[in-house]
Design a protein around this motif. Structure first.
Motif, PDB file in Angstrom:
ATOM      1  N   ASP A  10       0.834  -1.211   0.000  1.00 46.21           N
ATOM      2  CA  ASP A  10       0.000   0.000   0.000  1.00 46.21           C
ATOM      3  C   ASP A  10       0.865   1.256   0.000  1.00 46.21           C
ATOM      4  N   THR A  11       1.932   1.229   0.804  1.00 40.34           N
ATOM      5  CA  THR A  11       2.835   2.383   0.858  1.00 40.34           C
ATOM      6  C   THR A  11       3.527   2.589  -0.485  1.00 40.34           C
ATOM      7  N   THR A  12       3.932   1.502  -1.115  1.00 43.90           N
ATOM      8  CA  THR A  12       4.608   1.583  -2.416  1.00 43.90           C
ATOM      9  C   THR A  12       3.659   2.133  -3.477  1.00 43.90           C
ATOM     10  N   LEU A  13       2.412   1.677  -3.463  1.00 43.07           N
ATOM     11  CA  LEU A  13       1.433   2.156  -4.446  1.00 43.07           C
ATOM     12  C   LEU A  13       1.077   3.619  -4.203  1.00 43.07           C
ATOM     13  N   SER A  14       1.104   4.032  -2.954  1.00 45.26           N
ATOM     14  CA  SER A  14       0.875   5.452  -2.658  1.00 45.26           C
ATOM     15  C   SER A  14       1.971   6.309  -3.267  1.00 45.26           C
ATOM     16  N   ALA A  15       3.203   5.786  -3.244  1.00 46.14           N
ATOM     17  CA  ALA A  15       4.320   6.510  -3.861  1.00 46.14           C
ATOM     18  C   ALA A  15       4.118   6.606  -5.374  1.00 46.14           C
TER      19      ALA A  15
END
Length: 267
Positions: A10-15
């Motif tokens: 989720d954090t990676t996709l937010s980036a």
């Protein structure tokens, strides 16, 4: 993915979501390159996912591997990924591959081509499925990826968008399963980024636009989501329609009804 890997994804996709649409194609391309590099560097991947190593150490290692080789936007996505906690080394590279798909989806959306990407992936998949020779080559893991890339570009170059071609090529790497399975996963990821479900309808004849609209509206009401409808003309259907949405299949074809009746008569 579950647990810590799901949160890190989720954090990676937010980036990825923070990447400008104009540079998203480059980010997608470079993320797929990063996946290839890390798949071939087992030791580095283990370090980047080792929970006993501090986050700054991991980020320094990633910067040493990719520094000067990728854009700043791509570096920010990789930094977000390695800063997370992944349950397994493969989860990191799988997450970066998913992020690459998301980047290409973002680029297509920014260009107003989101629907085009979904449709092209489906149609290209059908072309490959219907060609024994083409399907055999892209599904054969012994065939070098470079050869598959050349073949796919020869067949689809100029006929589909660069985003579609990139996803087809990455699917041919078949990191997480067969080509067709990976391509289906990519298609679902593209649809999911648009908050849509993918429905595949097998019909006896090509539906006109009014019929497609009615079926799409009915499916949207049933699932409470926007629907990306793909159709496959299958003469064996005879009549009626068979629709699959994810793992659910609703088969209302005449051939199925006849077979059910035959079984009942046979006892």
């Amino acid at each position: 993915m579950r647990g810590s890997s799901a949160k890190s994804l989720d954090t990676t996709l937010s980036a990825v979501s923070a990447v400008p649409g104009t540079s998203a194609t480059q980010v997608g391309t470079e993320l797929f390159g990063a996946v290839e590099a890390l798949d071939g560097a087992v030791a580095a991947r283990r370090v980047l996912t080792d929970p006993s190593i501090d986050t700054e150490g991991k980020r320094s290692l990633a910067a040493g591997i990719f520094g000067g080789k990728v854009s700043q936007d791509t570096a920010s996505v990789i930094d977000a990924a390695v800063g997370g906690r992944w349950a397994a080394g493969r989860d990191l590279t799988d997450g970066l591959e998913i992020a690459g798909v998301a980047a290409f989806t973002r680029a297509a959306d920014a260009a107003g081509q989101g629907d085009v990407l979904e449709n092209e992936l489906f149609e290209a998949g059908r072309v490959i499925h219907d060609s024994d020779e083409l399907r055999q080559v892209v599904s054969d893991k012994s065939v070098p990826v470079a050869a598959k890339t050349t073949l796919l570009r020869d067949v689809f170059g100029g006929k589909v968008s660069e985003a579609t071609l990139a996803l087809l090529t990455q699917a041919a790497v078949a990191r997480t399963g067969s080509f067709e399975r990976v391509l289906d996963t990519f298609s679902r990821q593209v649809a999911a980024r648009e908050d849509r479900l993918v429905a595949v309808a097998r019909v006896a004849y090509d539906l006109d636009q009014a019929e497609r609209d009615r079926l799409t509206a009915a499916l949207s009401r049933r699932y409470g989501r926007s629907i990306q409808l793909n159709t496959v003309v299958d003469p064996s259907v005879i009549g009626g329609i068979a629709v699959s949405v994810g793992d659910e299949v609703v088969d209302a074809t005449m051939s199925t009804r006849l077979e059910a009746a035959r079984r009942r008569i046979a006892g």
